[in-house]
Design an enzyme around this catalytic site. Structure first.
Site, PDB file in Angstrom:
ATOM      1  N   LYS A  34     -12.615  45.003 -12.947  1.00  0.00           N
ATOM      2  CA  LYS A  34     -12.082  43.775 -12.361  1.00  0.00           C
ATOM      3  C   LYS A  34     -13.053  43.142 -11.367  1.00  0.00           C
ATOM      4  O   LYS A  34     -13.232  41.920 -11.369  1.00  0.00           O
ATOM      5  CB  LYS A  34     -10.743  44.041 -11.688  1.00  0.00           C
ATOM      6  CG  LYS A  34     -10.796  45.007 -10.523  1.00  0.00           C
ATOM      7  CD  LYS A  34      -9.447  45.175  -9.872  1.00  0.00           C
ATOM      8  CE  LYS A  34      -9.519  46.140  -8.713  1.00  0.00           C
ATOM      9  NZ  LYS A  34     -10.482  45.732  -7.666  1.00  0.00           N
ATOM     10  N   THR A  35     -13.681  43.963 -10.503  1.00  0.00           N
ATOM     11  CA  THR A  35     -14.633  43.397  -9.550  1.00  0.00           C
ATOM     12  C   THR A  35     -15.830  42.808 -10.269  1.00  0.00           C
ATOM     13  O   THR A  35     -16.362  41.763  -9.867  1.00  0.00           O
ATOM     14  CB  THR A  35     -15.093  44.472  -8.547  1.00  0.00           C
ATOM     15  OG1 THR A  35     -13.948  45.045  -7.907  1.00  0.00           O
ATOM     16  CG2 THR A  35     -16.009  43.880  -7.499  1.00  0.00           C
ATOM     17  N   ASP A 226      -8.915  38.866  -5.336  1.00  0.00           N
ATOM     18  CA  ASP A 226      -8.980  40.219  -5.871  1.00  0.00           C
ATOM     19  C   ASP A 226      -7.714  40.981  -5.474  1.00  0.00           C
ATOM     20  O   ASP A 226      -7.074  40.667  -4.475  1.00  0.00           O
ATOM     21  CB  ASP A 226     -10.220  40.921  -5.305  1.00  0.00           C
ATOM     22  CG  ASP A 226     -10.522  42.231  -6.016  1.00  0.00           C
ATOM     23  OD1 ASP A 226      -9.956  42.464  -7.098  1.00  0.00           O
ATOM     24  OD2 ASP A 226     -11.330  43.019  -5.491  1.00  0.00           O
ATOM     25  N   GLU A 227      -7.351  42.001  -6.278  1.00  0.00           N
ATOM     26  CA  GLU A 227      -6.178  42.839  -5.999  1.00  0.00           C
ATOM     27  C   GLU A 227      -4.939  41.983  -5.752  1.00  0.00           C
ATOM     28  O   GLU A 227      -4.180  42.191  -4.794  1.00  0.00           O
ATOM     29  CB  GLU A 227      -6.446  43.736  -4.777  1.00  0.00           C
ATOM     30  CG  GLU A 227      -7.653  44.639  -4.904  1.00  0.00           C
ATOM     31  CD  GLU A 227      -7.449  45.801  -5.857  1.00  0.00           C
ATOM     32  OE1 GLU A 227      -6.395  45.837  -6.537  1.00  0.00           O
ATOM     33  OE2 GLU A 227      -8.331  46.669  -5.938  1.00  0.00           O
ATOM     34  N   GLN A 256      -0.542  48.806 -10.804  1.00  0.00           N
ATOM     35  CA  GLN A 256      -1.124  49.452  -9.629  1.00  0.00           C
ATOM     36  C   GLN A 256      -0.612  48.828  -8.327  1.00  0.00           C
ATOM     37  O   GLN A 256      -1.271  48.918  -7.297  1.00  0.00           O
ATOM     38  CB  GLN A 256      -2.656  49.379  -9.683  1.00  0.00           C
ATOM     39  CG  GLN A 256      -3.249  50.129 -10.875  1.00  0.00           C
ATOM     40  CD  GLN A 256      -4.761  50.199 -10.811  1.00  0.00           C
ATOM     41  OE1 GLN A 256      -5.352  50.910 -10.003  1.00  0.00           O
ATOM     42  NE2 GLN A 256      -5.411  49.457 -11.689  1.00  0.00           N
ATOM     43  N   ARG A 603      -7.336  57.943 -11.465  1.00  0.00           N
ATOM     44  CA  ARG A 603      -8.512  58.167 -10.612  1.00  0.00           C
ATOM     45  C   ARG A 603      -9.454  59.167 -11.260  1.00  0.00           C
ATOM     46  O   ARG A 603     -10.615  59.273 -10.872  1.00  0.00           O
ATOM     47  CB  ARG A 603      -8.100  58.732  -9.238  1.00  0.00           C
ATOM     48  CG  ARG A 603      -7.181  57.876  -8.369  1.00  0.00           C
ATOM     49  CD  ARG A 603      -7.640  56.465  -8.215  1.00  0.00           C
ATOM     50  NE  ARG A 603      -7.004  55.618  -9.204  1.00  0.00           N
ATOM     51  CZ  ARG A 603      -7.414  54.393  -9.515  1.00  0.00           C
ATOM     52  NH1 ARG A 603      -8.478  53.895  -8.932  1.00  0.00           N
ATOM     53  NH2 ARG A 603      -6.774  53.678 -10.421  1.00  0.00           N
TER      54      ARG A 603
END
Length: 716
Positions: A34-35, A226-227, A256, A603
């Protein structure tokens, strides 16, 4: 820049990066880059669409994320494009946290919402100190409600529009109606705002200030977030106000969303297309982090949530080993299993990184003890941060007074640091005088000195304190490093360190030296004055990811968000613990717990271990535990349960069945049940049709069954 730079993107990423103007929702699955998409989108807008860097605003949540994004944009543009002057590189892009963005706007246009120049931003400790005083003034007892609880309630109350029905205690809700206005009045009187005010006043500014609206409309032609799943409703309103043009590019993952307790609102991402009717949605589903086996197990769990838009994770890596389930007798055996597994792995690869993820902080104790006993290097993520250390807070309080002398919290902190004879009796006199006159503590203390009210020693100490602060205030535009040097030389702090012993004195000196270095570094990067330095410090939020490698980290699942590790241990997977007992009976809370479990699973890059204890000690009692319901949501063929021979699982339904047979169904026998899965017989009683067996199933827990009807399959 050639379009060849897009060759490093997959089809879904490229589609998002090159999308036309307008609102776009990028649903980015775990580990899908995503980043990377945001960074490439910024570079694409600058180089291919001709958008000036200064016309782009990117917003995220942590200082670490903003630094990383800024660095990656600059690196991408310099690597794939021609040499550019500084104004045409990614350095001109406005990349901020939400709080930093609001602070910058308020520093520029704050007078439009009645803020005084040089206002102070109160951190958590200053906020609590003020709340403690206000609580006493309104007779709100700390014995009944802890200060932490009151502080949290005040924050929630403010961010929900000064009316929060989620504060469970009706008496506390009623108290907030009196407490919050008084608290806000005191903040205003001291020329201060807290972190919540930054957002609230930022929204108010954008709603009422034509100057701010005009500035934002001219400056920010493209807004990227973002997020996005972590935004609250105040941040959502701010986004709408900053993007009247509709060029909104948000990236997030509803699976998430785990920060409801901080105010994050899942509706922001679920309702994006309804809120922006012209919006398009693109899914990023290729996962570059975890093995295929881990993703299959994680997907099986999250698919049980109803509040989601839906996506599938496509592994780019090999299948790998299935997640391994371990059923421990108690929490100590569970910790021993984890430590033993880490020790074995380190024998073949000392560079690998592992993480032990737990639901609550209290669970780390036994793991720490076991890791210490085995000599395994580890670290608990969290602890006392740099800017939370006593000597750092003392120096910063002096700097704040140099900028804003009516800052009561800073005054109280250092008026007698180091000790200069200004004890509790003197500070009480000053506080009473300030309350009577309706002034700040600084102004009240100055009046008391002029009126010759104080006795000898307190008077000398207070006079010296005023001299130090006055000297530091003489140059309003002075650099923080210069003011800091003066404070350290004149205040006696360095000499005071020496009275604490050599080791402690050395540690405190080194910390202060690093604070000076931080100021000098900021001043070398930009023309930063004292206010800029204090702003940068005030915006340092919660603990980010560790700055350096650590062979084993222990942390809560919330702290693990955004991190990745070669090996992950998800421990304490028991009903009442995970999902937490607080989620019982509430669908929305249970689904957030499931998202938290999903975050923990994803993770892991190479190996994932899942464990629970059949018994766990709480205080003086040890109680039996049931496996988490989330474990039952993972199909048996997506788990490795080494206690059960894999070659014998999954036999045909008629093979090995024991219908009331007394011989095979004895303690120690390994069995399979069509509903409960694999397990082990631990007790048996009776005979014939009355024979009963107790089986501990690896995922379903302890069950008492009538052997004749259980249709148990003997597998070992």
């Amino acid at each position: 820049m050639s379009l060849a730079f897009l060759d490093g993107l997959n089809d879904q990423q490229r589609q998002a990066v090159t999308a036309e103007d307008g609102p776009l929702l990028v649903l980015a699955g775990a580990g899908s880059g995503k980043t990377r998409v945001i960074v490439y989108r910024i570079a694409y807008l600058i180089d291919r669409k001709g958008v000036l860097p200064g016309a782009i605003l990117a917003v995220t949540f942590t200082n670490k994320a903003t630094d990383e994004m800024r660095s990656r944009v600059n690196e991408l543009l310099s690597r794939h494009g021609p040499s550019r002057p500084p104004g045409q590189t990614g350095g001109g892009v406005a990349i901020h946290t939400f709080h930093a963005l609001c602070l910058r706007l308020l520093r520029r246009f704050g007078e439009d919402v009645s803020l005084r120049p040089g206002f102070t931003v109160y951190g958590a400790d200053d906020r609590k100190a003020l709340l403690r005083r206000v609580c006493r003034e309104v007779n709100l007892s700390e014995r009944e409600w802890s200060l932490s609880r009151v502080a949290s309630a005040v924050s929630t109350h403010k961010l929900r529009g000064f009316s929060d029905k989620k504060v469970g205690d009706p008496r506390l809700r009623q108290a907030l109606d009196v407490l919050v206005p008084r608290y806000q009045k005191e903040l205003q009187a001291q020329g201060a705002v807290d972190f919540d005010d930054l957002l609230l006043l930022g929204v108010e500014l954008m709603e009422c200030s034509e100057r701010a609206q005009s500035f934002a409309a001219r400056r920010f032609q493209h807004v990227l977030v973002d997020e996005y799943q972590d935004t609250n409703r105040i941040q959502y309103r701010l986004l709408r106000l900053l993007a009247p043009h509709g060029n909104v590019f948000v990236v997030g993952d509803e699976d998430q969303s785990i920060y409801n307790f901080r105010g994050a609102d899942l509706r922001n991402i679920l309702d994006f297309e309804a809120d922006f009717p012209a919006a398009k949605a693109i899914k990023l589903e290729v996962n570059y982090r975890s093995s295929g086996a881990i993703l299959k197990a994680a997907s099986a769990v999250i698919e049980n949530n109803r509040a989601r838009k839906g996506k599938r994770l496509i592994p780019s890596l090999e299948e790998g080993e299935r997640p391994e389930l371990h059923a421990a007798e108690d929490e100590h055996e569970e910790a021993a299993f984890v430590a033993r597994t880490i020790a074995r792995a380190r024998q073949s690869d000392e560079t690998f990184q592992s993480a032990v993820l737990v639901r609550t902080h209290a669970q780390t104790r036994v793991f720490e003890e076991e890791l210490v006993a085995r000599g395994i290097p580890h670290r608990v993520l969290g602890g006392l941060r740099f800017y939370d250390r006593r000597e750092i807070k003392d120096v910063l309080a002096y700097l704040r007074l140099a900028l804003n002398p009516i800052d009561d919290a800073a005054f109280v902190r250092v008026v007698n640091v180091p000790q200069r004879g200004i004890g509790q009796a003197t500070t009480t006199l000053i506080a009473n005088a300030a309350a009577s006159a309706g002034t700040s503590l600084w102004e009240a203390s100055l009046s008391m000195l002029e009126g010759d009210v104080l006795p000898g020693r307190p008077r000398v100490g207070l006079t010296r304190f005023h001299e130090i602060v006055d000297m530091s205030r003489q140059a309003p535009g002075a650099k923080a490093s210069s003011v800091m040097r003066l404070v350290l030389e004149k205040s006696g702090l360095l000499e005071d360190f020496e009275r604490e012993g050599e080791a402690t004195a050395r540690e405190r000196r080194e910390n202060v030296e690093q604070l000076v270095a931080a100021a000098v570094e900021l001043e070398s990067r930009e023309r930063a004055d004292l206010a800029s330095f204090l702003d940068s410090v005030s915006l340092l939020g919660a603990v980010d990811a560790p700055s350096g490698p650590a062979p084993c980290l222990l942390m809560t699942l919330h702290a693990a968000k955004g991190l990745e590790f070669d090996v992950v241990f998800l421990a304490g997977l028991e009903e009442g613990l995970f999902p937490h007992v607080r989620a019982s009976g509430d669908v929305a809370s249970l689904e957030e717990e499931r998202r938290l479990f999903y975050v923990g699973m994803t993770r892991a890059k190479r190996r994932l271990f899942l464990s629970y204890a059949r018994a766990r000690r709480f205080a003086y009692q040890s109680s039996s535990r049931s496996p988490s319901r989330f474990l039952t949501e993972i199909p048996d063929d997506r788990l490795n349960m080494p206690s059960m021979p894999t070659t014998q699982r999954g036999r045909s339904s008629g093979e090995g069945r024991a219908r009331g047979a007394e011989g095979p169904l004895r303690p120690g026998a390994l069995v399979h049940h069509d509903k409960f899965g694999d397990g082990k017989v631990v007790d048996a009683s009776g005979s014939g049709p009355d024979r009963k067996v107790t089986v501990v199933f690896w995922k379903a827990g302890r069950k008492r069954l009538v052997a004749q009807y259980a249709k148990l399959q003997i597998v070992g």
